[in-house]
Design a protein around this motif. Sequence first.
Motif, PDB file in Angstrom:
ATOM      1  N   PHE A 117       8.885   3.460  -7.141  1.00  0.00           N
ATOM      2  CA  PHE A 117       9.821   2.826  -8.057  1.00  0.00           C
ATOM      3  C   PHE A 117      11.145   2.421  -7.418  1.00  0.00           C
ATOM      4  O   PHE A 117      11.948   1.743  -8.044  1.00  0.00           O
ATOM      5  N   GLY A 118      11.395   2.871  -6.193  1.00  0.00           N
ATOM      6  CA  GLY A 118      12.643   2.563  -5.516  1.00  0.00           C
ATOM      7  C   GLY A 118      13.745   3.547  -5.874  1.00  0.00           C
ATOM      8  O   GLY A 118      13.546   4.454  -6.681  1.00  0.00           O
ATOM      9  N   HIS A 119      14.903   3.381  -5.252  1.00  0.00           N
ATOM     10  CA  HIS A 119      16.038   4.237  -5.571  1.00  0.00           C
ATOM     11  C   HIS A 119      17.341   3.477  -5.359  1.00  0.00           C
ATOM     12  O   HIS A 119      17.384   2.470  -4.658  1.00  0.00           O
ATOM     13  N   GLU A 120      18.381   3.966  -5.996  1.00  0.00           N
ATOM     14  CA  GLU A 120      19.720   3.409  -5.864  1.00  0.00           C
ATOM     15  C   GLU A 120      20.483   4.171  -4.777  1.00  0.00           C
ATOM     16  O   GLU A 120      20.130   5.307  -4.452  1.00  0.00           O
ATOM     17  N   ARG A 121      21.493   3.541  -4.270  1.00  0.00           N
ATOM     18  CA  ARG A 121      22.349   4.190  -3.277  1.00  0.00           C
ATOM     19  C   ARG A 121      22.937   5.464  -3.889  1.00  0.00           C
ATOM     20  O   ARG A 121      23.422   5.462  -5.022  1.00  0.00           O
ATOM     21  N   GLY A 122      22.876   6.557  -3.135  1.00  0.00           N
ATOM     22  CA  GLY A 122      23.432   7.826  -3.590  1.00  0.00           C
ATOM     23  C   GLY A 122      22.554   8.597  -4.555  1.00  0.00           C
ATOM     24  O   GLY A 122      22.963   9.630  -5.073  1.00  0.00           O
ATOM     25  N   ALA A 123      21.333   8.134  -4.814  1.00  0.00           N
ATOM     26  CA  ALA A 123      20.447   8.820  -5.767  1.00  0.00           C
ATOM     27  C   ALA A 123      20.081  10.217  -5.293  1.00  0.00           C
ATOM     28  O   ALA A 123      19.852  11.115  -6.096  1.00  0.00           O
ATOM     29  N   PHE A 124      20.048  10.411  -3.981  1.00  0.00           N
ATOM     30  CA  PHE A 124      19.766  11.711  -3.390  1.00  0.00           C
ATOM     31  C   PHE A 124      20.318  11.709  -1.973  1.00  0.00           C
ATOM     32  O   PHE A 124      20.713  10.656  -1.451  1.00  0.00           O
ATOM     33  N   THR A 125      20.362  12.849  -1.342  1.00  0.00           N
ATOM     34  CA  THR A 125      20.868  12.947   0.016  1.00  0.00           C
ATOM     35  C   THR A 125      20.061  12.041   0.931  1.00  0.00           C
ATOM     36  O   THR A 125      18.836  12.094   0.941  1.00  0.00           O
ATOM     37  N   GLY A 126      20.758  11.193   1.649  1.00  0.00           N
ATOM     38  CA  GLY A 126      20.093  10.280   2.567  1.00  0.00           C
ATOM     39  C   GLY A 126      19.835   8.896   1.986  1.00  0.00           C
ATOM     40  O   GLY A 126      19.400   8.001   2.701  1.00  0.00           O
ATOM     41  N   ALA A 127      20.105   8.721   0.702  1.00  0.00           N
ATOM     42  CA  ALA A 127      19.904   7.404   0.077  1.00  0.00           C
ATOM     43  C   ALA A 127      21.176   6.591   0.252  1.00  0.00           C
ATOM     44  O   ALA A 127      21.984   6.440  -0.656  1.00  0.00           O
ATOM     45  N   GLY A 128      21.346   6.051   1.466  1.00  0.00           N
ATOM     46  CA  GLY A 128      22.566   5.334   1.807  1.00  0.00           C
ATOM     47  C   GLY A 128      22.613   3.903   1.314  1.00  0.00           C
ATOM     48  O   GLY A 128      23.661   3.274   1.311  1.00  0.00           O
ATOM     49  N   THR A 157       0.831  -1.206   0.000  1.00  0.00           N
ATOM     50  CA  THR A 157       0.000   0.000   0.000  1.00  0.00           C
ATOM     51  C   THR A 157       0.861   1.250   0.000  1.00  0.00           C
ATOM     52  O   THR A 157       1.796   1.364   0.801  1.00  0.00           O
ATOM     53  N   ILE A 158       0.523   2.179  -0.877  1.00  0.00           N
ATOM     54  CA  ILE A 158       1.150   3.500  -0.915  1.00  0.00           C
ATOM     55  C   ILE A 158       0.033   4.528  -0.758  1.00  0.00           C
ATOM     56  O   ILE A 158      -0.915   4.537  -1.542  1.00  0.00           O
ATOM     57  N   ASP A 159       0.152   5.373   0.257  1.00  0.00           N
ATOM     58  CA  ASP A 159      -0.831   6.439   0.481  1.00  0.00           C
ATOM     59  C   ASP A 159      -0.341   7.691  -0.237  1.00  0.00           C
ATOM     60  O   ASP A 159       0.534   8.407   0.267  1.00  0.00           O
ATOM     61  N   CYS A 160      -0.879   7.927  -1.416  1.00  0.00           N
ATOM     62  CA  CYS A 160      -0.422   9.036  -2.260  1.00  0.00           C
ATOM     63  C   CYS A 160      -0.684  10.398  -1.625  1.00  0.00           C
ATOM     64  O   CYS A 160      -0.007  11.369  -1.931  1.00  0.00           O
ATOM     65  N   GLY A 161      -1.647  10.474  -0.722  1.00  0.00           N
ATOM     66  CA  GLY A 161      -1.963  11.734  -0.067  1.00  0.00           C
ATOM     67  C   GLY A 161      -1.070  12.050   1.107  1.00  0.00           C
ATOM     68  O   GLY A 161      -1.007  13.192   1.554  1.00  0.00           O
ATOM     69  N   ALA A 162      -0.366  11.054   1.625  1.00  0.00           N
ATOM     70  CA  ALA A 162       0.453  11.253   2.825  1.00  0.00           C
ATOM     71  C   ALA A 162       1.926  11.473   2.514  1.00  0.00           C
ATOM     72  O   ALA A 162       2.685  11.829   3.405  1.00  0.00           O
ATOM     73  N   LEU A 163       2.328  11.246   1.267  1.00  0.00           N
ATOM     74  CA  LEU A 163       3.746  11.368   0.918  1.00  0.00           C
ATOM     75  C   LEU A 163       4.046  12.715   0.282  1.00  0.00           C
ATOM     76  O   LEU A 163       3.268  13.221  -0.531  1.00  0.00           O
ATOM     77  N   ALA A 164       5.197  13.262   0.634  1.00  0.00           N
ATOM     78  CA  ALA A 164       5.678  14.470  -0.033  1.00  0.00           C
ATOM     79  C   ALA A 164       5.978  14.120  -1.485  1.00  0.00           C
ATOM     80  O   ALA A 164       6.423  13.003  -1.781  1.00  0.00           O
ATOM     81  N   SER A 165       5.747  15.052  -2.376  1.00  0.00           N
ATOM     82  CA  SER A 165       5.977  14.810  -3.806  1.00  0.00           C
ATOM     83  C   SER A 165       7.395  14.322  -4.075  1.00  0.00           C
ATOM     84  O   SER A 165       7.613  13.482  -4.944  1.00  0.00           O
ATOM     85  N   SER A 166       8.347  14.814  -3.308  1.00  0.00           N
ATOM     86  CA  SER A 166       9.740  14.422  -3.528  1.00  0.00           C
ATOM     87  C   SER A 166      10.000  12.959  -3.165  1.00  0.00           C
ATOM     88  O   SER A 166      11.007  12.387  -3.577  1.00  0.00           O
ATOM     89  N   LEU A 167       9.112  12.328  -2.402  1.00  0.00           N
ATOM     90  CA  LEU A 167       9.310  10.933  -1.992  1.00  0.00           C
ATOM     91  C   LEU A 167       8.492   9.927  -2.793  1.00  0.00           C
ATOM     92  O   LEU A 167       8.751   8.727  -2.722  1.00  0.00           O
ATOM     93  N   ILE A 168       7.514  10.394  -3.541  1.00  0.00           N
ATOM     94  CA  ILE A 168       6.598   9.471  -4.213  1.00  0.00           C
ATOM     95  C   ILE A 168       7.324   8.561  -5.194  1.00  0.00           C
ATOM     96  O   ILE A 168       7.114   7.346  -5.192  1.00  0.00           O
ATOM     97  N   ALA A 169       8.187   9.113  -6.034  1.00  0.00           N
ATOM     98  CA  ALA A 169       8.895   8.288  -7.024  1.00  0.00           C
ATOM     99  C   ALA A 169       9.728   7.220  -6.332  1.00  0.00           C
ATOM    100  O   ALA A 169       9.750   6.063  -6.758  1.00  0.00           O
ATOM    101  N   SER A 170      10.400   7.579  -5.254  1.00  0.00           N
ATOM    102  CA  SER A 170      11.212   6.607  -4.529  1.00  0.00           C
ATOM    103  C   SER A 170      10.344   5.515  -3.913  1.00  0.00           C
ATOM    104  O   SER A 170      10.704   4.343  -3.953  1.00  0.00           O
ATOM    105  N   GLU A 171       9.195   5.874  -3.367  1.00  0.00           N
ATOM    106  CA  GLU A 171       8.310   4.882  -2.758  1.00  0.00           C
ATOM    107  C   GLU A 171       7.675   3.967  -3.801  1.00  0.00           C
ATOM    108  O   GLU A 171       7.478   2.790  -3.558  1.00  0.00           O
TER     109      GLU A 171
END
Length: 172
Positions: free
Chosen positions: A65-76, A49-63
């Motif tokens: 589709f996922g992300h790679e290490r180093g894709a953005f600050t904090g993506a360790g 489940t992904i709550d599209c109304g509760a996520l900041a726009s900057s986090l939706i793509a990561s939630e």
Amino acid sequence: MLRLFADIDRIANSATSVLIVGETGTGKELVAEALHERSGRAQKQPLVTIDCGALASSLIASELFGHERGAFTGAGRPHGGAFERAATGTVFLDEIGELPAADQASLLGVLERRRIRRVGGTAEIDVHARVIAATNRDLRAEVNNGRFRHDLYHRLAVVVLRLPPLRERRED
């Protein structure tokens, strides 16, 4: 409600996208869970489940589709998004009417191509998850007002299940 239960049983085993529409508190998430549990997917794969109304726009793509290490600050470390975690299960997009326009375009691309690319990644990953979305908004009106993509609406609303408001369901 009997018709709704019959519709759930009828479409549960299909891979068809479903849009669940109803007022807040009417049980849209319970319907999504029932669709998943009655499908063959539930035996092997999860409902994510992904709550599209509760996520900041900057986090939706990561939630999603996922992300790679180093894709953005904090993506360790690498992170699998909802489509990866669901595998051949179900992705439930709650409050889809809240999804920002840029993210609507990205989601549409995934539904059309059945592939994702993690944020910061180059490899494309095939996706096989069923998509169920829910909203308390009138998405047709949102489409007509230019706030929701017409093509995305039609990808999501292959089957539309409408939940009656609680005031019409005194037994609930």
